[in-house]
Motif scaffolding. Structure first.
Motif, PDB file in Angstrom:
ATOM      1  N   ASP A 150      24.632  23.293 -27.061  1.00 54.89           N
ATOM      2  CA  ASP A 150      24.055  23.786 -28.312  1.00 54.89           C
ATOM      3  C   ASP A 150      24.182  22.777 -29.447  1.00 54.89           C
ATOM      4  O   ASP A 150      23.338  22.725 -30.344  1.00 54.89           O
ATOM      5  CB  ASP A 150      24.710  25.107 -28.722  1.00 54.89           C
ATOM      6  CG  ASP A 150      24.342  26.246 -27.784  1.00 54.89           C
ATOM      7  OD1 ASP A 150      23.293  26.149 -27.095  1.00 54.89           O
ATOM      8  OD2 ASP A 150      25.098  27.238 -27.733  1.00 54.89           O
ATOM      9  N   ARG A 191      21.713  19.936 -18.497  1.00 54.06           N
ATOM     10  CA  ARG A 191      21.404  20.869 -19.592  1.00 54.06           C
ATOM     11  C   ARG A 191      22.172  20.429 -20.833  1.00 54.06           C
ATOM     12  O   ARG A 191      23.375  20.204 -20.788  1.00 54.06           O
ATOM     13  CB  ARG A 191      21.827  22.289 -19.212  1.00 54.06           C
ATOM     14  CG  ARG A 191      21.567  23.305 -20.293  1.00 54.06           C
ATOM     15  CD  ARG A 191      22.199  24.657 -19.940  1.00 54.06           C
ATOM     16  NE  ARG A 191      22.117  25.577 -21.052  1.00 54.06           N
ATOM     17  CZ  ARG A 191      22.994  25.625 -22.052  1.00 54.06           C
ATOM     18  NH1 ARG A 191      24.027  24.816 -22.091  1.00 54.06           N
ATOM     19  NH2 ARG A 191      22.834  26.496 -23.034  1.00 54.06           N
ATOM     20  N   TRP A 241      13.132  29.715 -19.768  1.00 55.20           N
ATOM     21  CA  TRP A 241      13.237  28.333 -19.314  1.00 55.20           C
ATOM     22  C   TRP A 241      14.078  28.292 -18.047  1.00 55.20           C
ATOM     23  O   TRP A 241      15.118  28.931 -17.973  1.00 55.20           O
ATOM     24  CB  TRP A 241      13.888  27.464 -20.388  1.00 55.20           C
ATOM     25  CG  TRP A 241      13.725  26.008 -20.087  1.00 55.20           C
ATOM     26  CD1 TRP A 241      14.630  25.196 -19.457  1.00 55.20           C
ATOM     27  CD2 TRP A 241      12.596  25.201 -20.370  1.00 55.20           C
ATOM     28  NE1 TRP A 241      14.127  23.939 -19.324  1.00 55.20           N
ATOM     29  CE2 TRP A 241      12.864  23.906 -19.886  1.00 55.20           C
ATOM     30  CE3 TRP A 241      11.365  25.452 -20.984  1.00 55.20           C
ATOM     31  CZ2 TRP A 241      11.962  22.858 -19.999  1.00 55.20           C
ATOM     32  CZ3 TRP A 241      10.469  24.410 -21.100  1.00 55.20           C
ATOM     33  CH2 TRP A 241      10.775  23.133 -20.613  1.00 55.20           C
ATOM     34  N   HIS A 242      13.609  27.546 -17.066  1.00 50.80           N
ATOM     35  CA  HIS A 242      14.370  27.383 -15.826  1.00 50.80           C
ATOM     36  C   HIS A 242      14.788  25.922 -15.693  1.00 50.80           C
ATOM     37  O   HIS A 242      13.969  25.018 -15.818  1.00 50.80           O
ATOM     38  CB  HIS A 242      13.551  27.790 -14.606  1.00 50.80           C
ATOM     39  CG  HIS A 242      14.277  27.550 -13.323  1.00 50.80           C
ATOM     40  ND1 HIS A 242      15.343  28.329 -12.923  1.00 50.80           N
ATOM     41  CD2 HIS A 242      14.124  26.589 -12.375  1.00 50.80           C
ATOM     42  CE1 HIS A 242      15.803  27.866 -11.778  1.00 50.80           C
ATOM     43  NE2 HIS A 242      15.075  26.820 -11.426  1.00 50.80           N
ATOM     44  N   TYR A 243      16.067  25.710 -15.434  1.00 51.21           N
ATOM     45  CA  TYR A 243      16.620  24.388 -15.172  1.00 51.21           C
ATOM     46  C   TYR A 243      16.778  24.254 -13.654  1.00 51.21           C
ATOM     47  O   TYR A 243      17.606  24.954 -13.064  1.00 51.21           O
ATOM     48  CB  TYR A 243      18.008  24.243 -15.804  1.00 51.21           C
ATOM     49  CG  TYR A 243      18.063  24.477 -17.285  1.00 51.21           C
ATOM     50  CD1 TYR A 243      17.976  23.411 -18.170  1.00 51.21           C
ATOM     51  CD2 TYR A 243      18.226  25.754 -17.803  1.00 51.21           C
ATOM     52  CE1 TYR A 243      18.060  23.615 -19.542  1.00 51.21           C
ATOM     53  CE2 TYR A 243      18.302  25.971 -19.172  1.00 51.21           C
ATOM     54  CZ  TYR A 243      18.210  24.898 -20.033  1.00 51.21           C
ATOM     55  OH  TYR A 243      18.288  25.110 -21.381  1.00 51.21           O
ATOM     56  N   ARG A 279      19.490  27.201 -13.205  1.00 50.88           N
ATOM     57  CA  ARG A 279      19.924  28.096 -14.280  1.00 50.88           C
ATOM     58  C   ARG A 279      18.704  28.560 -15.060  1.00 50.88           C
ATOM     59  O   ARG A 279      17.760  27.799 -15.254  1.00 50.88           O
ATOM     60  CB  ARG A 279      20.887  27.335 -15.184  1.00 50.88           C
ATOM     61  CG  ARG A 279      21.358  28.113 -16.371  1.00 50.88           C
ATOM     62  CD  ARG A 279      22.273  27.278 -17.238  1.00 50.88           C
ATOM     63  NE  ARG A 279      22.611  28.024 -18.425  1.00 50.88           N
ATOM     64  CZ  ARG A 279      23.763  27.931 -19.036  1.00 50.88           C
ATOM     65  NH1 ARG A 279      24.696  27.139 -18.592  1.00 50.88           N
ATOM     66  NH2 ARG A 279      23.987  28.632 -20.127  1.00 50.88           N
ATOM     67  N   ASP A 280      18.742  29.799 -15.533  1.00 52.00           N
ATOM     68  CA  ASP A 280      17.678  30.342 -16.378  1.00 52.00           C
ATOM     69  C   ASP A 280      18.253  30.630 -17.754  1.00 52.00           C
ATOM     70  O   ASP A 280      19.416  31.023 -17.885  1.00 52.00           O
ATOM     71  CB  ASP A 280      17.118  31.634 -15.778  1.00 52.00           C
ATOM     72  CG  ASP A 280      16.390  31.366 -14.476  1.00 52.00           C
ATOM     73  OD1 ASP A 280      15.596  30.409 -14.428  1.00 52.00           O
ATOM     74  OD2 ASP A 280      16.622  32.110 -13.506  1.00 52.00           O
ATOM     75  N   GLU A 281      17.412  30.455 -18.757  1.00 52.03           N
ATOM     76  CA  GLU A 281      17.829  30.696 -20.134  1.00 52.03           C
ATOM     77  C   GLU A 281      16.621  31.196 -20.921  1.00 52.03           C
ATOM     78  O   GLU A 281      15.484  30.855 -20.598  1.00 52.03           O
ATOM     79  CB  GLU A 281      18.357  29.391 -20.741  1.00 52.03           C
ATOM     80  CG  GLU A 281      19.062  29.555 -22.046  1.00 52.03           C
ATOM     81  CD  GLU A 281      19.849  28.302 -22.440  1.00 52.03           C
ATOM     82  OE1 GLU A 281      20.458  28.346 -23.518  1.00 52.03           O
ATOM     83  OE2 GLU A 281      19.847  27.308 -21.704  1.00 52.03           O
ATOM     84  N   THR A 282      16.880  31.997 -21.930  1.00 51.44           N
ATOM     85  CA  THR A 282      15.807  32.497 -22.784  1.00 51.44           C
ATOM     86  C   THR A 282      16.063  32.045 -24.213  1.00 51.44           C
ATOM     87  O   THR A 282      17.171  32.187 -24.730  1.00 51.44           O
ATOM     88  CB  THR A 282      15.729  34.033 -22.730  1.00 51.44           C
ATOM     89  OG1 THR A 282      15.514  34.430 -21.366  1.00 51.44           O
ATOM     90  CG2 THR A 282      14.588  34.556 -23.582  1.00 51.44           C
ATOM     91  N   PHE A 283      15.021  31.502 -24.841  1.00 54.27           N
ATOM     92  CA  PHE A 283      15.106  31.046 -26.224  1.00 54.27           C
ATOM     93  C   PHE A 283      14.262  31.952 -27.103  1.00 54.27           C
ATOM     94  O   PHE A 283      13.237  32.466 -26.674  1.00 54.27           O
ATOM     95  CB  PHE A 283      14.604  29.602 -26.350  1.00 54.27           C
ATOM     96  CG  PHE A 283      15.458  28.620 -25.612  1.00 54.27           C
ATOM     97  CD1 PHE A 283      16.579  28.075 -26.201  1.00 54.27           C
ATOM     98  CD2 PHE A 283      15.152  28.264 -24.304  1.00 54.27           C
ATOM     99  CE1 PHE A 283      17.384  27.182 -25.520  1.00 54.27           C
ATOM    100  CE2 PHE A 283      15.942  27.373 -23.608  1.00 54.27           C
ATOM    101  CZ  PHE A 283      17.061  26.831 -24.224  1.00 54.27           C
TER     102      PHE A 283
END
Length: 142
Positions: free
Chosen positions: A85, A82, A116-118, A98-102
């Motif tokens: 920033d 990943r 988004w899923h890593y 890991r999950d993340e939201t943009f």
């Protein structure tokens, strides 16, 4: 590293992909009709996912993740990294991923959320984008 493309790329949540292959030393790729592709030990397939944080604005594009498939001891092993920033370093994703939201700014000026899923180990990626004759693209067909 040698850039390559695939003939029929899969859609991946509005992301862009950069693909590379690294073959160690003077290694060569073999191919037979019966066994398909045979890559030398130490070969690395690289796929980086990028996402525009503003629709239709390439200047807003940022790297999200880089997936590596490495041929080690005759087997393929997958790793996901990943990007931070600052876009200066990428760190190994461990565990269950890991999950993340943009937040994406649309062309209409509104915002929307992008999940988004890593994956921790991109073995499923190999099943869909690994070295199969039907997948390899324009760079190899010319």
């Amino acid at each position: 590293m040698i850039p390559y493309d695939v003939v029929a790329p899969l859609w991946a949540d509005d992301s862009y992909k950069l693909r590379y292959i690294a073959i160690p030393g003077d290694g060569k790729i073999d191919f037979t009709e019966k066994n398909g592709w045979n890559f030398p030990e130490g070969t690395v397939l690289v796929k980086t996912f990028l996402l525009d944080l503003e629709e239709k604005n390439p200047a807003s594009r940022r790297r999200l993740e880089t997936r590596l498939l490495t041929k080690q001891w005759g087997q393929w092993a997958g790793y996901t990294y990943r990007w931070n920033d600052e876009q200066t370093e990428a760190f190994l994703v461990e565990g269950g991923g890991r999950d993340e939201t943009f937040t994406i700014r649309t062309a209409a000026g509104e915002t929307r959320k992008q999940a988004w899923h890593y994956p921790a180990e991109p073995s499923a990626w190999f099943a869909t984008a690994g070295p199969r004759t039907t997948c390899w693209g324009r760079a190899w067909c010319r």
